[in-house]
Motif scaffolding. Sequence first.
Motif, PDB file in Angstrom:
ATOM      1  N   LEU A 102      43.002  35.895  51.234  1.00 49.71           N
ATOM      2  CA  LEU A 102      44.215  36.232  50.365  1.00 49.71           C
ATOM      3  C   LEU A 102      45.469  36.010  50.092  1.00 49.71           C
ATOM      4  O   LEU A 102      45.770  35.399  49.313  1.00 49.71           O
ATOM      5  N   TYR A 103      46.088  37.011  50.830  1.00 49.28           N
ATOM      6  CA  TYR A 103      47.738  36.697  51.188  1.00 49.28           C
ATOM      7  C   TYR A 103      48.286  35.296  50.591  1.00 49.28           C
ATOM      8  O   TYR A 103      48.912  34.772  49.189  1.00 49.28           O
ATOM      9  N   PRO A 104      47.511  35.005  51.759  1.00 46.60           N
ATOM     10  CA  PRO A 104      48.453  33.803  51.653  1.00 46.60           C
ATOM     11  C   PRO A 104      47.881  32.260  50.932  1.00 46.60           C
ATOM     12  O   PRO A 104      48.900  32.122  49.818  1.00 46.60           O
ATOM     13  N   GLN A 105      46.988  33.003  50.073  1.00 49.69           N
ATOM     14  CA  GLN A 105      46.412  32.092  49.105  1.00 49.69           C
ATOM     15  C   GLN A 105      47.277  32.692  47.498  1.00 49.69           C
ATOM     16  O   GLN A 105      47.570  31.520  46.962  1.00 49.69           O
ATOM     17  N   ILE A 106      47.289  33.820  47.835  1.00 50.97           N
ATOM     18  CA  ILE A 106      48.415  34.102  46.743  1.00 50.97           C
ATOM     19  C   ILE A 106      49.537  33.698  46.304  1.00 50.97           C
ATOM     20  O   ILE A 106      50.175  33.507  45.853  1.00 50.97           O
ATOM     21  N   VAL A 107      50.662  33.089  47.589  1.00 48.88           N
ATOM     22  CA  VAL A 107      51.695  33.435  47.707  1.00 48.88           C
ATOM     23  C   VAL A 107      52.022  31.965  47.383  1.00 48.88           C
ATOM     24  O   VAL A 107      52.475  31.166  46.702  1.00 48.88           O
ATOM     25  N   LEU A 108      50.800  30.729  48.161  1.00 51.01           N
ATOM     26  CA  LEU A 108      50.613  30.197  47.262  1.00 51.01           C
ATOM     27  C   LEU A 108      50.765  29.187  45.762  1.00 51.01           C
ATOM     28  O   LEU A 108      51.098  28.037  44.994  1.00 51.01           O
ATOM     29  N   PHE A 109      49.720  30.247  45.228  1.00 48.03           N
ATOM     30  CA  PHE A 109      49.089  29.555  43.882  1.00 48.03           C
ATOM     31  C   PHE A 109      50.458  30.766  43.159  1.00 48.03           C
ATOM     32  O   PHE A 109      50.983  29.723  41.978  1.00 48.03           O
ATOM     33  N   GLU A 110      51.011  31.542  43.222  1.00 50.08           N
ATOM     34  CA  GLU A 110      52.151  31.586  42.273  1.00 50.08           C
ATOM     35  C   GLU A 110      53.440  30.630  42.899  1.00 50.08           C
ATOM     36  O   GLU A 110      54.320  30.409  42.186  1.00 50.08           O
ATOM     37  N   HIS A 111      53.511  30.502  43.485  1.00 51.27           N
ATOM     38  CA  HIS A 111      54.364  28.693  44.728  1.00 51.27           C
ATOM     39  C   HIS A 111      54.151  28.393  43.403  1.00 51.27           C
ATOM     40  O   HIS A 111      55.008  27.389  42.589  1.00 51.27           O
TER      41      HIS A 111
ATOM     42  N   PHE B 126      47.150  44.455  47.510  1.00 50.33           N
ATOM     43  CA  PHE B 126      46.460  43.652  48.535  1.00 50.33           C
ATOM     44  C   PHE B 126      45.349  43.900  49.317  1.00 50.33           C
ATOM     45  O   PHE B 126      43.884  43.152  49.602  1.00 50.33           O
ATOM     46  N   THR B 127      45.351  45.022  50.028  1.00 53.77           N
ATOM     47  CA  THR B 127      44.753  45.601  50.715  1.00 53.77           C
ATOM     48  C   THR B 127      43.225  45.476  50.628  1.00 53.77           C
ATOM     49  O   THR B 127      42.066  45.702  50.823  1.00 53.77           O
ATOM     50  N   LYS B 128      43.041  46.535  49.158  1.00 51.20           N
ATOM     51  CA  LYS B 128      42.411  47.082  48.197  1.00 51.20           C
ATOM     52  C   LYS B 128      41.158  45.626  47.342  1.00 51.20           C
ATOM     53  O   LYS B 128      40.824  45.720  47.932  1.00 51.20           O
ATOM     54  N   ALA B 129      42.414  44.837  47.368  1.00 52.64           N
ATOM     55  CA  ALA B 129      41.689  43.339  46.595  1.00 52.64           C
ATOM     56  C   ALA B 129      41.300  42.825  48.135  1.00 52.64           C
ATOM     57  O   ALA B 129      39.660  42.402  47.785  1.00 52.64           O
ATOM     58  N   ALA B 130      41.448  42.437  49.151  1.00 51.44           N
ATOM     59  CA  ALA B 130      40.292  42.240  50.340  1.00 51.44           C
ATOM     60  C   ALA B 130      39.160  43.090  50.551  1.00 51.44           C
ATOM     61  O   ALA B 130      38.610  42.631  50.612  1.00 51.44           O
TER      62      ALA B 130
ATOM     63  N   TYR C 160      41.729  36.020  43.143  1.00 50.19           N
ATOM     64  CA  TYR C 160      42.342  36.664  44.188  1.00 50.19           C
ATOM     65  C   TYR C 160      43.397  37.685  43.356  1.00 50.19           C
ATOM     66  O   TYR C 160      43.472  38.800  43.752  1.00 50.19           O
ATOM     67  N   PHE C 161      44.669  37.006  42.899  1.00 44.75           N
ATOM     68  CA  PHE C 161      45.309  37.130  42.307  1.00 44.75           C
ATOM     69  C   PHE C 161      45.322  38.288  41.094  1.00 44.75           C
ATOM     70  O   PHE C 161      45.841  38.986  41.146  1.00 44.75           O
ATOM     71  N   SER C 162      44.294  38.369  39.749  1.00 40.91           N
ATOM     72  CA  SER C 162      43.691  38.989  39.190  1.00 40.91           C
ATOM     73  C   SER C 162      43.559  40.369  39.637  1.00 40.91           C
ATOM     74  O   SER C 162      43.345  41.652  39.873  1.00 40.91           O
ATOM     75  N   LYS C 163      42.650  40.589  40.890  1.00 41.83           N
ATOM     76  CA  LYS C 163      42.150  41.328  41.769  1.00 41.83           C
ATOM     77  C   LYS C 163      43.252  42.852  42.264  1.00 41.83           C
ATOM     78  O   LYS C 163      43.518  43.498  42.708  1.00 41.83           O
ATOM     79  N   VAL C 164      43.932  41.907  42.975  1.00 42.14           N
ATOM     80  CA  VAL C 164      45.275  42.097  43.558  1.00 42.14           C
ATOM     81  C   VAL C 164      45.759  43.096  42.033  1.00 42.14           C
ATOM     82  O   VAL C 164      46.024  44.242  42.546  1.00 42.14           O
TER      83      VAL C 164
END
Length: 51
Positions: A37-46, A19-23, A9-13
């Motif tokens: 998507l968005y929440p998973q990336i936020v957790l990944f970044e965290h 985010f919208t295009k990746a979704a 997801y992160f790579s595609k964003v």
Amino acid sequence: MDQLRAIRYFSKVVGTGGFTKAAKVFDVPLLDEFGTLYPQIVLFEHKLTIT
């Protein structure tokens, strides 16, 4: 959280520029009750301590 999915997801964003295009590419909601998507990336970044 599925780490591989979060990385994909992160790579595609980054690759699509948003985010919208990746979704749309993954055919998943940007945000829903399952934290797609968005929440998973936020957790990944965290987890990586990226802000």
